[in-house]
Design a protein around this motif. Structure first.
Motif, PDB file in Angstrom:
ATOM      1  N   ASP A  54     110.758 109.090 -47.240  1.00 20.30           N
ATOM      2  CA  ASP A  54     110.507 108.910 -45.811  1.00 20.30           C
ATOM      3  C   ASP A  54     109.043 109.176 -45.469  1.00 20.30           C
ATOM      4  OD1 ASP A  54     113.172 108.348 -45.557  1.00 20.30           O
ATOM      5  OD2 ASP A  54     113.733 110.362 -44.881  1.00 20.30           O
ATOM      6  N   TRP A  55     108.470 110.208 -46.098  1.00 23.67           N
ATOM      7  CA  TRP A  55     107.054 110.514 -45.823  1.00 23.67           C
ATOM      8  C   TRP A  55     106.149 109.383 -46.309  1.00 23.67           C
ATOM      9  CZ3 TRP A  55     103.138 111.133 -49.475  1.00 23.67           C
ATOM     10  CH2 TRP A  55     101.917 111.541 -48.965  1.00 23.67           C
ATOM     11  N   GLN A  56     106.401 108.849 -47.479  1.00 26.10           N
ATOM     12  CA  GLN A  56     105.592 107.756 -48.002  1.00 26.10           C
ATOM     13  C   GLN A  56     105.699 106.513 -47.112  1.00 26.10           C
ATOM     14  OE1 GLN A  56     107.123 107.311 -51.965  1.00 26.10           O
ATOM     15  NE2 GLN A  56     105.782 108.911 -52.830  1.00 26.10           N
ATOM     16  N   THR A  57     106.896 106.253 -46.627  1.00 24.82           N
ATOM     17  CA  THR A  57     107.081 105.086 -45.757  1.00 24.82           C
ATOM     18  C   THR A  57     106.280 105.231 -44.467  1.00 24.82           C
ATOM     19  OG1 THR A  57     109.301 104.767 -46.657  1.00 24.82           O
ATOM     20  CG2 THR A  57     108.791 103.687 -44.564  1.00 24.82           C
ATOM     21  N   GLU A  58     106.358 106.399 -43.826  1.00 20.84           N
ATOM     22  CA  GLU A  58     105.619 106.614 -42.581  1.00 20.84           C
ATOM     23  C   GLU A  58     104.116 106.646 -42.819  1.00 20.84           C
ATOM     24  OE1 GLU A  58     105.539 109.672 -38.751  1.00 20.84           O
ATOM     25  OE2 GLU A  58     106.639 110.202 -40.594  1.00 20.84           O
ATOM     26  N   SER A  59     103.693 107.230 -43.936  1.00 22.70           N
ATOM     27  CA  SER A  59     102.264 107.296 -44.231  1.00 22.70           C
ATOM     28  C   SER A  59     101.676 105.907 -44.440  1.00 22.70           C
ATOM     29  CB  SER A  59     102.028 108.165 -45.471  1.00 22.70           C
ATOM     30  OG  SER A  59     100.651 108.221 -45.788  1.00 22.70           O
ATOM     31  N   LEU A  60     102.386 105.061 -45.148  1.00 21.10           N
ATOM     32  CA  LEU A  60     101.907 103.694 -45.352  1.00 21.10           C
ATOM     33  C   LEU A  60     101.879 102.913 -44.046  1.00 21.10           C
ATOM     34  CD1 LEU A  60     103.733 102.769 -48.682  1.00 21.10           C
ATOM     35  CD2 LEU A  60     101.285 103.212 -48.376  1.00 21.10           C
ATOM     36  N   ARG A  61     102.817 103.201 -43.157  1.00 24.16           N
ATOM     37  CA  ARG A  61     102.880 102.467 -41.893  1.00 24.16           C
ATOM     38  C   ARG A  61     101.791 102.895 -40.917  1.00 24.16           C
ATOM     39  NH1 ARG A  61     105.136 103.666 -37.089  1.00 24.16           N
ATOM     40  NH2 ARG A  61     106.077 105.555 -37.963  1.00 24.16           N
ATOM     41  N   VAL A  62     101.484 104.193 -40.845  1.00 25.78           N
ATOM     42  CA  VAL A  62     100.533 104.710 -39.851  1.00 25.78           C
ATOM     43  C   VAL A  62      99.119 104.814 -40.409  1.00 25.78           C
ATOM     44  CG1 VAL A  62     100.007 106.631 -38.314  1.00 25.78           C
ATOM     45  CG2 VAL A  62     102.389 105.961 -38.710  1.00 25.78           C
ATOM     46  N   ALA A  63      98.985 105.403 -41.593  1.00 18.19           N
ATOM     47  CA  ALA A  63      97.660 105.684 -42.143  1.00 18.19           C
ATOM     48  C   ALA A  63      97.098 104.444 -42.830  1.00 18.19           C
ATOM     49  CB  ALA A  63      97.731 106.858 -43.101  1.00 18.19           C
ATOM     50  N   THR A  64      96.812 103.418 -42.043  1.00 18.42           N
ATOM     51  CA  THR A  64      96.204 102.205 -42.563  1.00 18.42           C
ATOM     52  C   THR A  64      94.693 102.382 -42.651  1.00 18.42           C
ATOM     53  OG1 THR A  64      96.023 101.291 -40.331  1.00 18.42           O
ATOM     54  CG2 THR A  64      98.048 100.806 -41.559  1.00 18.42           C
ATOM     55  N   LYS A  65      94.009 101.412 -43.249  1.00 12.22           N
ATOM     56  CA  LYS A  65      92.557 101.523 -43.374  1.00 12.22           C
ATOM     57  C   LYS A  65      91.868 101.579 -42.012  1.00 12.22           C
ATOM     58  CE  LYS A  65      88.417  99.320 -45.142  1.00 12.22           C
ATOM     59  NZ  LYS A  65      87.793  98.154 -45.803  1.00 12.22           N
ATOM     60  N   PRO A  66      92.200 100.726 -41.017  1.00 14.12           N
ATOM     61  CA  PRO A  66      91.549 100.860 -39.699  1.00 14.12           C
ATOM     62  C   PRO A  66      91.789 102.222 -39.065  1.00 14.12           C
ATOM     63  CG  PRO A  66      92.641  98.733 -39.884  1.00 14.12           C
ATOM     64  CD  PRO A  66      93.068  99.534 -41.071  1.00 14.12           C
ATOM     65  N   TRP A  67      93.003 102.759 -39.237  1.00 17.07           N
ATOM     66  CA  TRP A  67      93.315 104.068 -38.656  1.00 17.07           C
ATOM     67  C   TRP A  67      92.520 105.177 -39.331  1.00 17.07           C
ATOM     68  CZ3 TRP A  67      95.520 108.733 -40.132  1.00 17.07           C
ATOM     69  CH2 TRP A  67      95.965 109.574 -39.102  1.00 17.07           C
ATOM     70  N   LEU A  77      82.682 112.175 -39.861  1.00 19.92           N
ATOM     71  CA  LEU A  77      82.474 112.046 -41.303  1.00 19.92           C
ATOM     72  C   LEU A  77      81.600 110.863 -41.659  1.00 19.92           C
ATOM     73  CD1 LEU A  77      86.080 112.827 -42.568  1.00 19.92           C
ATOM     74  CD2 LEU A  77      84.203 114.404 -42.092  1.00 19.92           C
ATOM     75  N   ILE A  78      81.695 109.756 -40.946  1.00 19.47           N
ATOM     76  CA  ILE A  78      80.881 108.573 -41.211  1.00 19.47           C
ATOM     77  C   ILE A  78      80.322 108.079 -39.893  1.00 19.47           C
ATOM     78  CG2 ILE A  78      82.125 107.893 -43.289  1.00 19.47           C
ATOM     79  CD1 ILE A  78      83.747 105.975 -41.642  1.00 19.47           C
ATOM     80  N   LEU A  79      79.274 107.292 -39.970  1.00 19.02           N
ATOM     81  CA  LEU A  79      78.593 106.811 -38.771  1.00 19.02           C
ATOM     82  C   LEU A  79      78.000 105.452 -39.060  1.00 19.02           C
ATOM     83  CD1 LEU A  79      77.583 107.427 -35.867  1.00 19.02           C
ATOM     84  CD2 LEU A  79      75.508 108.373 -36.902  1.00 19.02           C
ATOM     85  N   GLY A  80      77.927 104.641 -38.016  1.00 19.08           N
ATOM     86  CA  GLY A  80      77.241 103.356 -38.108  1.00 19.08           C
ATOM     87  C   GLY A  80      77.993 102.359 -38.950  1.00 19.08           C
ATOM     88  N   GLY A  81      77.223 101.607 -39.802  1.00 21.43           N
ATOM     89  CA  GLY A  81      77.806 100.511 -40.575  1.00 21.43           C
ATOM     90  C   GLY A  81      78.336 100.901 -41.921  1.00 21.43           C
ATOM     91  N   MET A  82      78.524 102.163 -42.173  1.00 22.68           N
ATOM     92  CA  MET A  82      79.076 102.607 -43.451  1.00 22.68           C
ATOM     93  C   MET A  82      80.512 102.119 -43.608  1.00 22.68           C
ATOM     94  SD  MET A  82      77.613 106.523 -43.368  1.00 22.68           S
ATOM     95  CE  MET A  82      78.236 106.893 -45.002  1.00 22.68           C
ATOM     96  N   ASP A  83      80.825 101.671 -44.854  1.00 24.57           N
ATOM     97  CA  ASP A  83      82.150 101.082 -45.083  1.00 24.57           C
ATOM     98  C   ASP A  83      82.750 101.672 -46.353  1.00 24.57           C
ATOM     99  OD1 ASP A  83      84.373  99.547 -44.760  1.00 24.57           O
ATOM    100  OD2 ASP A  83      83.523  97.733 -45.661  1.00 24.57           O
ATOM    101  N   TYR A  84      84.027 102.041 -46.274  1.00 25.68           N
ATOM    102  CA  TYR A  84      84.760 102.591 -47.401  1.00 25.68           C
ATOM    103  C   TYR A  84      86.083 101.835 -47.516  1.00 25.68           C
ATOM    104  CZ  TYR A  84      81.575 106.599 -46.927  1.00 25.68           C
ATOM    105  OH  TYR A  84      80.466 107.387 -46.830  1.00 25.68           O
ATOM    106  N   ASN A  85      86.657 101.875 -48.739  1.00 24.32           N
ATOM    107  CA  ASN A  85      88.002 101.309 -48.886  1.00 24.32           C
ATOM    108  C   ASN A  85      89.035 102.352 -48.480  1.00 24.32           C
ATOM    109  OD1 ASN A  85      88.470 103.044 -51.124  1.00 24.32           O
ATOM    110  ND2 ASN A  85      87.518 101.554 -52.512  1.00 24.32           N
ATOM    111  N   LYS A  86      90.304 101.962 -48.507  1.00 22.19           N
ATOM    112  CA  LYS A  86      91.350 102.836 -48.000  1.00 22.19           C
ATOM    113  C   LYS A  86      91.488 104.107 -48.822  1.00 22.19           C
ATOM    114  CE  LYS A  86      96.288 102.947 -46.920  1.00 22.19           C
ATOM    115  NZ  LYS A  86      97.558 102.199 -46.899  1.00 22.19           N
ATOM    116  N   ASP A  87      91.428 104.022 -50.141  1.00 21.12           N
ATOM    117  CA  ASP A  87      91.576 105.209 -50.979  1.00 21.12           C
ATOM    118  C   ASP A  87      90.410 106.176 -50.794  1.00 21.12           C
ATOM    119  OD1 ASP A  87      93.931 104.187 -51.979  1.00 21.12           O
ATOM    120  OD2 ASP A  87      92.967 103.210 -53.696  1.00 21.12           O
ATOM    121  N   GLU A  88      89.201 105.640 -50.659  1.00 23.73           N
ATOM    122  CA  GLU A  88      88.039 106.500 -50.434  1.00 23.73           C
ATOM    123  C   GLU A  88      88.149 107.222 -49.092  1.00 23.73           C
ATOM    124  OE1 GLU A  88      84.690 103.942 -52.958  1.00 23.73           O
ATOM    125  OE2 GLU A  88      84.908 103.683 -50.791  1.00 23.73           O
TER     126      GLU A  88
END
Length: 499
Positions: A54-67, A77-88
């Protein structure tokens, strides 16, 4: 009365990658609470397999890369045009959540220099105050009050509507429905009001937004509305089916009216014939429903006189069920006399007739008389009749003669459809099996002017009787002769015998 110009609607204030419209957001995503972030990115210790799933399902649904990207900017933690992938981003938030100052709300404003955030907030509040004053003191307020329905007021100005009807719970305490609005925009605006619940239900023109202060009441009324919408959809489908059936019947009546126009013109003439000879249009009901191709005038019947008085020869086309030649006469024996003229009896039949005459002329012994009768009868069944199958074996049930009609006995021979196979589903016409057939029937003419008739004939695909309407005193189609038509197939005769 003149009013001051309206102030523009408040526009969001931007700064340091944030947008402020009453609260700081990054690409429309607000700041989440520290406890919520920790719950979504940290695996719960000692959890069971079901809880972990259940935790994995909710985490995948809410904690997306845009979020995750928005939360990283909210927490400085970051500012401006800095870009990271989801795992980072997830690793970055996990490491940062372990720090003791992660819960400090001031981390959100660390990128704003000096009093930059206070200026953004003051600018937004000044816009809101000016707009509100303009709305409630000028022409816009008067226009808003003159609108009749809540939907009109909501579409006119959502902020003014919410200020008027949802600033106090006592104004609209129960669930209220709204239809014909910009659902997504309105729901976003209502989500900013604490305690206000808005739920969208239905599809297409039944889509509706229910708004209320009690979440349970809103869910219950949405459930009831969904059931009602399903019932309405089922009823609409029934009404649509009935409407399509009525429209189909109307098209058939229109086609029938178009086809009978020549008949009405013929009946209206003063110098029309009173005999049965002439050209007729017919209506054929085939197995499976009314034959719509009749509007193309493919079904007809032409009646002509013959060399015998009172005997008529008709060429007919009752397709897709039957087509051929029909012999008509009020006296049934005259029909057989005419057929014998074209197909004289065979030698065996003539011998049988002479033997029967001799038997009637003088007495004979019982055994001799029996041998002659048996021999003649067997020979007749073996050779068959030149004029077709045994009339008694093929004679259909005689229908009752209607009052005001004249009956003509008939004998037909032609091509008859015995079976129908459906098309392949790609728009092809049904496939019909045709055989050479022959049978008896009756044609009932109206006694008044012989301008209409009803044909009683047995054919596998014909349902009921064939209606005929006279359109001309002269035949209009090429004649087909009885002798030119092939005799009935043995398979068709066997089927007729077994009926």
């Amino acid at each position: 009365m003149e009013h001051e110009p309206l102030a523009p609607k408040p526009q969001p204030v931007f700064g340091q990658g944030f947008k402020y419209n009453g609260r700081l957001v990054v690409k429309g995503i607000p700041r989440a609470e520290p406890s919520e972030i920790k719950r979504l990115i940290r695996e719960p210790p000692g959890a069971s397999p079901e809880q972990l799933h259940d935790w994995q399902t909710e985490s995948l649904r809410v904690a997306t890369k845009p979020w995750l990207d928005a939360q990283a900017r909210h927490y400085g933690l970051i500012l401006g045009g800095m870009d990271y992938n989801k795992d980072e981003l997830r690793d970055l938030m996990l490491k940062e959540s372990l720090k003791p100052d992660f819960d400090d709300a001031r981390r959100q404003f660390r990128f704003f220099g000096g009093d930059q955030f206070e200026q953004m907030k003051a600018d937004w509040e000044a816009q809101c105050a000016a707009y509100k004053e303009s709305c409630f003191s000028g022409r816009r307020q008067a226009d808003f009050d003159n609108l009749a329905t809540l939907e009109e007021k909501l579409n006119f100005d959502v902020d003014m509507f919410l200020e008027t009807y949802y600033s106090d719970r006592r104004t609209l305490p129960g669930p209220t429905p709204f239809r014909g609005i910009n659902f997504e925009f309105i729901m976003d605006a209502m989500a900013k009001i604490p305690g206000l619940c808005a739920q969208k239900v239905g599809t297409d023109f039944q889509k509706m937004l229910w708004v209320g202060w009690d979440k349970k009441e809103v869910k219950q009324v949405c459930k009831e509305y969904t059931a009602l919408a399903k019932a309405n959809a089922a009823e609409r489908r029934q009404v649509k089916q009935k409407a399509e059936a009525l429209a189909h019947e109307k098209r058939l009546k229109k086609a029938q009216h178009w086809r009978l126009e020549p008949h009405r013109d013929y009946v209206g003439r003063a110098n029309r014939g009173r005999g049965v000879e002439g050209s007729y249009i017919v209506e054929v009901a085939v197995l499976g429903g009314f034959h719509e191709e009749s509007k193309t005038a493919r079904e007809w019947m032409d009646i002509r006189t013959t060399i015998l008085p009172g005997v008529y020869e008709a060429t007919f086309n009752f397709m897709p069920a039957l087509e051929g030649v029909m012999i008509l006469s009020q006296v049934e024996e005259d029909v057989q006399k005419y057929l014998n003229y074209f197909e004289p009896p065979t030698t065996a039949q003539a011998t049988a007739t002479n033997n029967e005459d001799a038997t009637r002329a003088g007495p004979q012994s019982g055994s001799k008389r029996k041998r002659k009768q048996t021999g003649n009868g067997g020979q007749g069944r073996a050779n068959g009749s030149s004029s077709g199958p045994d009339p008694k074996r093929l004679r259909p049930d005689v229908p009752d003669l209607l009052e005001g009609c004249t009956r003509y006995h008939a004998r037909w021979r032609g091509s008859v459809a015995t079976k129908t196979f459906e098309g392949t589903g790609d728009g092809r016409e049904p496939v019909r099996v045709r055989e050479n057939g022959e049978n008896k029937g009756w044609v009932d003419f109206l006694e008044s002017d012989k301008a209409q008739f009803m044909v009683h004939c047995e054919a596998p695909l014909i349902v009921g009787v064939v209606q005929g309407y006279k359109v001309s005193d002269q035949p209009r189609f090429e004649a087909s002769k009885w002798a030119a038509r092939p005799k009935a197939d043995e398979s068709y005769l066997r089927q007729s015998y077994n009926k």
